[in-house]
Design a protein around this motif. Sequence first.
Motif, short mmCIF file in Angstrom:
data_model
loop_
_atom_site.label_atom_id
_atom_site.label_comp_id
_atom_site.label_asym_id
_atom_site.label_seq_id
_atom_site.Cartn_x
_atom_site.Cartn_y
_atom_site.Cartn_z
N ALA A 189 15.67 36.91 -33.61
CA ALA A 189 15.61 34.65 -33.77
C ALA A 189 16.72 34.93 -34.24
O ALA A 189 17.26 34.12 -33.65
CB ALA A 189 15.47 35.51 -35.21
N ALA A 190 17.92 36.25 -34.63
CA ALA A 190 19.78 35.27 -35.13
C ALA A 190 20.40 35.29 -33.06
O ALA A 190 21.07 33.99 -32.87
CB ALA A 190 20.62 36.89 -35.54
N GLN A 222 7.38 33.54 -35.10
CA GLN A 222 6.75 33.49 -34.18
C GLN A 222 6.72 31.99 -33.84
O GLN A 222 7.23 31.39 -33.12
CB GLN A 222 5.64 33.90 -33.97
N LEU A 223 6.20 31.17 -34.70
CA LEU A 223 6.35 29.53 -34.71
C LEU A 223 7.72 29.40 -34.40
O LEU A 223 7.69 27.86 -33.76
CB LEU A 223 4.98 28.98 -35.87
N ALA A 224 8.32 29.02 -35.54
CA ALA A 224 9.74 28.92 -35.70
C ALA A 224 10.54 29.31 -34.60
O ALA A 224 11.37 28.12 -33.92
CB ALA A 224 10.47 29.03 -36.77
N MET A 225 10.30 30.00 -33.87
CA MET A 225 10.82 30.75 -32.62
C MET A 225 9.68 30.45 -31.47
O MET A 225 11.45 29.77 -30.66
CB MET A 225 10.68 32.38 -32.72
N ALA A 280 13.98 30.21 -38.20
CA ALA A 280 13.03 31.83 -37.98
C ALA A 280 13.54 32.62 -38.78
O ALA A 280 13.26 33.53 -38.93
CB ALA A 280 12.87 32.09 -36.54
N VAL A 281 15.36 32.74 -38.31
CA VAL A 281 15.43 33.84 -38.92
C VAL A 281 15.35 34.50 -40.61
O VAL A 281 15.42 35.18 -40.87
CB VAL A 281 17.37 33.49 -38.97
N GLY A 282 14.96 33.21 -41.05
CA GLY A 282 14.90 33.50 -42.07
C GLY A 282 14.11 34.37 -43.30
O GLY A 282 13.33 34.73 -43.45
#
Length: 420
Positions: free
Chosen positions: A307-308, A244-247, A403-405
Amino acid sequence: MKSETPRPPHIRFNFAMGLIHGILFQTGMAFSAPMSVLPVFLSHFTGSLTMIGVFSALMNVGGVLPQLFVAHRLESKPRKKPVLVVAIWVRAAAWAILGLLTYFCVECNTLIILVALLVLLFTFSFAGGVAGIPFTDIWGKALPAMLRGRFFGYRQLFGGLMAIGAGYVVKQILGDPSLSFPRNYAFLFLLSFVFIAVSYIALSSVREPEGEVHAQPRRLSVFLKQSVRILWEDRNFGWFMLTQLAMGFSALAMPFYVLYGKDKLGMAAEQVGILVGAQIAGAIVSNLIWAPLSDRVGNRIVCILTAATAVMIPLSALLSSTVGWTLLIVVFVLIGVSTSGAGIGFTNYLLEIAPGPLRPAYIALRGTLAGGMFVMPILGGLIVDVYSYPAAFVVSLIALLMAVGFSFKLKPVRSVGASR
């Protein structure tokens, strides 16, 4: 496995009222779309993209501040609807005042208008933060996991269909030479208020079932300490929050796509309505995939695919410098797709992994930590002011790849979610 909460007898009524709320609220917000209409409106008062980023951040920061405190107050209360009702009507009042101020304050000092806008947007956001805890908790109790995907999906699907019409209205009002600034925007804000108010009548009618709670209220210090401990003890929730944070870095560039088109790609202001419609169309079409995928396969895959999809947003914006502003239509379609997927996948995944008595704490932790990304639009504005629009898009792209990772670390939990 025994259900956490018995199937409520008024599930159909609640489903219907929640559906009406979602449809009308989404329609109302489309008239004043925070990622397209509001930035253009604000650009009439200030040329600083950093300041526009501050306004965009206010749509998030106010919602962050109260969540842990609200969760603490509500964790021992079997019914949380009274707090929800007060908060949503404060939100409606803030939007009504915004519309009236914009209409009547044509000759007001620019500083006065900006300060008033800051206060009203913060109030709207803060009340949303208060409402978010009981709102999410109620649907965690009122609907079984296997129905939530369709519930949130239908809200977005039919709300999106209505909001396409709102996008057309935005285009007509902003393109009408007989409606001068700022009253053209005032009409949009007042339309937002009308639809939001009616949606809140439906939401206020929801019949909240009782759920599991803490028998005795905990001291705030104990609640906060134990809430933070969740991040370390529940590793799956930790990966959920990292994702969520990376998104959240998508918000760094989000307010500036439309301004990029207007300032650098030759897009006319009235074309904002097309972008609003594109965003809504993306949400509508994707709901036909997200909703059944959530209910039948699980929300982990929805989170991964969301995310992708988000990765392709800044990537497409970067390519628009070569193709032209029309590629921004694709950008906003993807925004609609990813926003829709996040609304279904991440929300429902959280409801599946959060134990009933601790649900308010999980919801508040998610809202507080993810909401801490409110600085992203400000950072984005600074990057654009100092460097360029593409620089902000690149930073967003890198974080979304991370985020995908992270999303692949999430555990499949449908066997758990089915019991909740």
